[in-house]
Write an enzyme that holds these catalytic residues in place. Structure first.
Site, mmCIF file in Angstrom:
data_model
loop_
_atom_site.group_PDB
_atom_site.id
_atom_site.type_symbol
_atom_site.label_atom_id
_atom_site.label_comp_id
_atom_site.label_asym_id
_atom_site.label_seq_id
_atom_site.Cartn_x
_atom_site.Cartn_y
_atom_site.Cartn_z
ATOM 1 N N SER A 150 -2.817 -0.062 1.794
ATOM 2 C CA SER A 150 -2.606 -0.999 0.643
ATOM 3 C C SER A 150 -3.820 -2.349 0.455
ATOM 4 O O SER A 150 -4.707 -1.667 0.190
ATOM 5 C CB SER A 150 -1.493 -1.624 1.596
ATOM 6 O OG SER A 150 -0.381 -2.689 0.969
ATOM 7 N N ASP A 245 6.198 4.370 -4.680
ATOM 8 C CA ASP A 245 5.505 3.342 -4.477
ATOM 9 C C ASP A 245 5.059 1.987 -5.699
ATOM 10 O O ASP A 245 4.720 2.416 -6.986
ATOM 11 C CB ASP A 245 4.023 3.384 -3.996
ATOM 12 C CG ASP A 245 3.144 2.425 -3.719
ATOM 13 O OD1 ASP A 245 4.078 0.957 -3.849
ATOM 14 O OD2 ASP A 245 2.242 2.330 -3.073
ATOM 15 N N HIS A 277 6.033 2.861 -0.081
ATOM 16 C CA HIS A 277 4.794 2.359 -0.412
ATOM 17 C C HIS A 277 3.988 1.785 1.674
ATOM 18 O O HIS A 277 5.198 2.870 2.210
ATOM 19 C CB HIS A 277 4.801 1.169 0.067
ATOM 20 C CG HIS A 277 3.679 0.356 0.166
ATOM 21 N ND1 HIS A 277 2.219 1.036 -0.917
ATOM 22 C CD2 HIS A 277 3.131 -1.461 0.929
ATOM 23 C CE1 HIS A 277 0.792 -0.286 -0.636
ATOM 24 N NE2 HIS A 277 1.782 -1.277 0.839
#
Length: 304
Positions: A150, A245, A277
């Site tokens: 991320s 995601d 995610h």
């Protein structure tokens, strides 16, 4: 993720749990915490297979940058502690999980600068007389990899851009792994969500982490606008994406951008079907997480 009060106080609503370093009985991985910068603003948790401590074997090194939108989570988080114990055992590597300063108290570029400080600290061990004995005695500094998820994946990319401009003498960084990296842009890609609420959610972290930024087309967040992309300082890049995601299409687009930029390396994408995610952190025992971990381990050991 976080609440900011008028008096400047920040209340983090998640990612606040911590665990101490330990010898993990399940994986046989030992960890400890170290201070990296002289002013104590940058720290890290180091991981090593316990069996390697008494051997002459030199292991690849992974420098890891945690996710959390630049705002939440730390290197001491149980999510990352458990994940890196497992990855270190699977790949037989040394890992350095960097604890960088977080926004909004320390807006970007603080996290980028701290991450670069950590890389320079690793490089300071090239002659075998650095401050950390695990690296002096057991690290193969010609095989230093970077990874992050991320926001941490975004940091990996931006460290690669900096590596293209500033060399780190004494170490080799042949490859990087970006897991669900946080890239975005003001204009939706053809297959990307156009729902205002979802787009605002993705943008919110950036604007909170980097309030002086011009917005989501900042080259730090949108690599399509970075003229330095062709100089990315890695020879190999692995991008991990998840089918559900919100960042999926943006991350596939990053592969296209690299391929079209004139960058001379090799880029590969691994997609996890049906996953969202950072699924591998919250459901590490699922099949897709296991496959991803084996892929990461293979990536860091391909040319041993």
């Amino acid at each position: 993720m976080a609440r900011v009060y008028k008096d400047g106080r920040v209340e983090r609503l998640m990612g606040t749990a911590t665990v101490p370093p330990s010898l993990d009985e399940k994986t046989g991985v030992q960890s400890k915490d170290v201070v990296i910068s002289s002013d104590s603003t940058v720290s890290a948790r180091l991981y090593i297979p316990k069996a390697a401590v008494g051997s002459l074997q030199r292991l690849p090194v992974l420098v890891y940058f945690h996710g959390g939108g630049f705002i939440v989570e730390t290197a001491w988080s149980p999510l990352y502690h458990n994940y890196l114990n497992a990855l270190v055992a699977e790949a037989n590597i040394i890992a350095i999980s960097v604890d960088f300063r977080r926004a909004p108290e320390h807006p970007l570029p603080a996290a980028y600068n701290d991450s670069w400080t950590a890389l320079k600290w690793v490089a300071s061990h090239f002659a075998g007389n650095g401050p950390e004995e695990w690296l002096n005695s057991h690290a193969n500094l010609k095989k230093v990899f970077m990874s992050g998820d991320s926001a941490g994946g975004n940091i990996v990319h931006n460290m690669g851009i900096r590596l293209g401009e500033e060399k780190l003498n004494g170490i080799g960084i042949p490859g990087a792994i970006m897991v669900h990296p946080y890239f975005w842009g003001s204009e939706p890609l053809p297959s990307e969500t156009t729902e205002p609420e979802k787009r605002a959610f993705a943008e919110r972290f950036w604007l909170m982490a980097n309030p002086k930024s011009a917005g989501c087309d900042d080259p730090l967040l949108n690599p399509a606008n970075d003229l330095r992309l062709s100089g990315l300082g890695f020879n190999r890049v692995l991008i991990c994406v998840a089918e559900k995601d919100i960042l999926r299409d943006r991350d596939w687009h990053y592969k296209e951008l690299l391929s079209e930029s004139g960058w001379g390396g090799v880029v590969e994408v691994m997609e996890a079907p049906g996953e969202d995610h950072v699924f591998h952190l919250f459901n590490p025992s699922c099949d897709n997480a296991a496959k991803m971990m084996k892929k990461l381990a293979s990536f860091m050991n391909e040319d041993k």
